[in-house]
Design a protein around this motif. Structure first.
Motif, mmCIF file in Angstrom:
data_model
loop_
_atom_site.group_PDB
_atom_site.id
_atom_site.type_symbol
_atom_site.label_atom_id
_atom_site.label_comp_id
_atom_site.label_asym_id
_atom_site.label_seq_id
_atom_site.Cartn_x
_atom_site.Cartn_y
_atom_site.Cartn_z
ATOM 1 N N ALA A 77 -2.116 0.639 8.210
ATOM 2 C CA ALA A 77 -1.954 1.151 9.569
ATOM 3 C C ALA A 77 -1.438 0.044 10.489
ATOM 4 N N GLU A 78 -1.938 -1.167 10.279
ATOM 5 C CA GLU A 78 -1.475 -2.322 11.071
ATOM 6 C C GLU A 78 -0.011 -2.643 10.757
ATOM 7 N N VAL A 79 0.335 -2.627 9.477
ATOM 8 C CA VAL A 79 1.721 -2.905 9.071
ATOM 9 C C VAL A 79 2.676 -1.891 9.693
ATOM 10 N N GLN A 80 2.297 -0.614 9.681
ATOM 11 C CA GLN A 80 3.156 0.427 10.257
ATOM 12 C C GLN A 80 3.378 0.205 11.739
ATOM 13 N N GLN A 81 2.331 -0.239 12.416
ATOM 14 C CA GLN A 81 2.437 -0.472 13.861
ATOM 15 C C GLN A 81 3.304 -1.692 14.161
ATOM 16 N N ARG A 82 3.187 -2.723 13.341
ATOM 17 C CA ARG A 82 3.919 -3.968 13.599
ATOM 18 C C ARG A 82 5.374 -3.899 13.172
ATOM 19 N N PHE A 83 5.684 -3.145 12.110
ATOM 20 C CA PHE A 83 7.044 -3.113 11.572
ATOM 21 C C PHE A 83 7.509 -1.668 11.370
ATOM 22 N N PRO A 84 7.591 -0.877 12.436
ATOM 23 C CA PRO A 84 7.856 0.555 12.289
ATOM 24 C C PRO A 84 9.213 0.893 11.702
ATOM 25 N N SER A 85 10.204 0.045 11.871
ATOM 26 C CA SER A 85 11.535 0.366 11.350
ATOM 27 C C SER A 85 11.737 -0.106 9.915
ATOM 28 N N ASN A 127 -0.815 -10.204 -0.824
ATOM 29 C CA ASN A 127 0.451 -9.493 -0.984
ATOM 30 C C ASN A 127 0.796 -8.889 0.376
ATOM 31 N N THR A 128 1.344 -9.723 1.255
ATOM 32 C CA THR A 128 1.491 -9.348 2.657
ATOM 33 C C THR A 128 2.849 -8.757 2.988
ATOM 34 N N ALA A 129 2.889 -8.090 4.133
ATOM 35 C CA ALA A 129 4.140 -7.522 4.629
ATOM 36 C C ALA A 129 5.156 -8.611 4.914
ATOM 37 N N GLU A 130 4.704 -9.765 5.410
ATOM 38 C CA GLU A 130 5.633 -10.835 5.766
ATOM 39 C C GLU A 130 6.361 -11.377 4.531
ATOM 40 N N VAL A 131 5.622 -11.582 3.425
ATOM 41 C CA VAL A 131 6.257 -12.057 2.194
ATOM 42 C C VAL A 131 7.210 -10.990 1.645
#
Length: 307
Positions: free
Chosen positions: A83-91, A50-54
């Motif tokens: 924490a990784e998702v927040q860093q990669r997609f902050p907006s 269940n990823t951020a990209e999907v």
């Protein structure tokens, strides 16, 4: 219209245990869930991730500018991934950390470790802490030291409560103890239960308390789209505490095993029981202010091939 999802979930894999029962990713979107095989994700998510990209693909299609990602112990602790998702997609994402609630049942030493875990999550850059409080076996008042820490650092608390009255009065005390703490009460107060209005009224305890409607389509799944009783509950809650205290949430991805992600807010957009201004507040503007979203994506409508 700006649309922001105030309650969603992400994980790479479910592999945990709750109350001695396993929860584990299987195949084709299914999971072993406390002794039962269930459809945890839509069947096309065959790898169980269940990823951020999907999710971003779903958000773009449904014109959802940003999402708040909370945690639930049934998914296992996801602090590293979020924490990784927040860093990669902050907006696009506001992700929340989750300390180990089991520590609260281990005496004074455990309570101190719980507080230290919270402190470390703040240092890692999490701007919110999410607790599935309905799974908390200890008194809610044990959260007061953590609440004071969050208040001191300007960190938001997302708190889901049990579907009865056992935690509501103590949660009110926590809010009164920390009046500057921003608190989001989750799952729309469990709106299909007898005590839901008491949860909604927690928004009167402080100007910094709001109610997020994560999973409202799940609560009214017996009715299905367009969820007329859910609309009536939104209207009733607004009459109690004001529409400016209410925020839409989807509970993605579990709810989209039954409906599409767009349908999880479309029933609000198409309702005639809410004004355009009320829809704007509920679907996005309240969350934009509460969570401090700034530069949001502009997402045009893309026509379906079948239209």
């Amino acid at each position: 219209m700006t649309i922001i999802d105030a309650h969603s979930h992400l994980w790479l894999r479910q592999d945990t245990e709750v109350d001695g029962k396993r929860i584990k990713t299987l195949h084709n979107g299914r999971s072993l869930f406390m002794g039962e095989e269930v459809q945890m994700l839509p069947p096309f998510m065959t790898d169980g991730k269940n990823t951020a990209e999907v999710f971003l693909s779903n958000m773009d299609y449904a014109q959802v500018a940003a999402a708040v990602v909370v945690q639930e112990i049934i998914d296992g602790e996801q602090n590293d991934y979020l924490a990784e998702v927040q860093q990669r997609f902050p907006s696009r994402f506001f992700t929340m950390g989750m300390p180990d609630m089991k520590l609260l049942s281990q005496g004074h030493e455990g309570e101190q470790r719980f507080l230290e875990e919270t402190r470390l999550l703040i240092k890692r850059g999490f701007r919110g802490i999410a607790l599935p409080g309905h799974r908390l076996t200890e008194p809610v008042l044990k959260l007061v030291p953590m609440a004071r820490l969050l208040e001191e650092h300007g960190i938001i608390l997302d708190m889901c409560l049990d579907d009865n009255a056992r935690q509501i009065a103590e949660m009110a005390e926590v809010i009164q103890e920390c009046p500057r703490l921003k608190v989001a009460i989750g799952h729309f107060g469990m709106a299909t239960t007898p005590t839901w209005k008491n949860q909604i009224l927690l928004a009167r305890e402080s100007e910094n308390v709001s109610i997020e409607a994560g999973g409202i389509t799940w609560l009214y799944h017996h009715e299905f789209y367009p969820y007329p009783s859910a609309i009536r509950s939104i209207r009733e809650a607004a009459d109690m505490v004001g529409m400016d205290r209410l925020m839409w949430g989807s509970d993605y991805p579990r709810t989209i095993t039954a409906i599409t992600y767009r349908m999880s807010h479309d029933f609000v957009l198409k309702s005639t029981a809410l004004t355009q201004q009320e829809k704007q507040l509920f679907l996005g503007e309240n969350a934009r202010s509460f969570y401090g979203f700034r530069e949001l994506a502009e997402l045009p409508y893309i026509r379906n091939m079948s239209e």
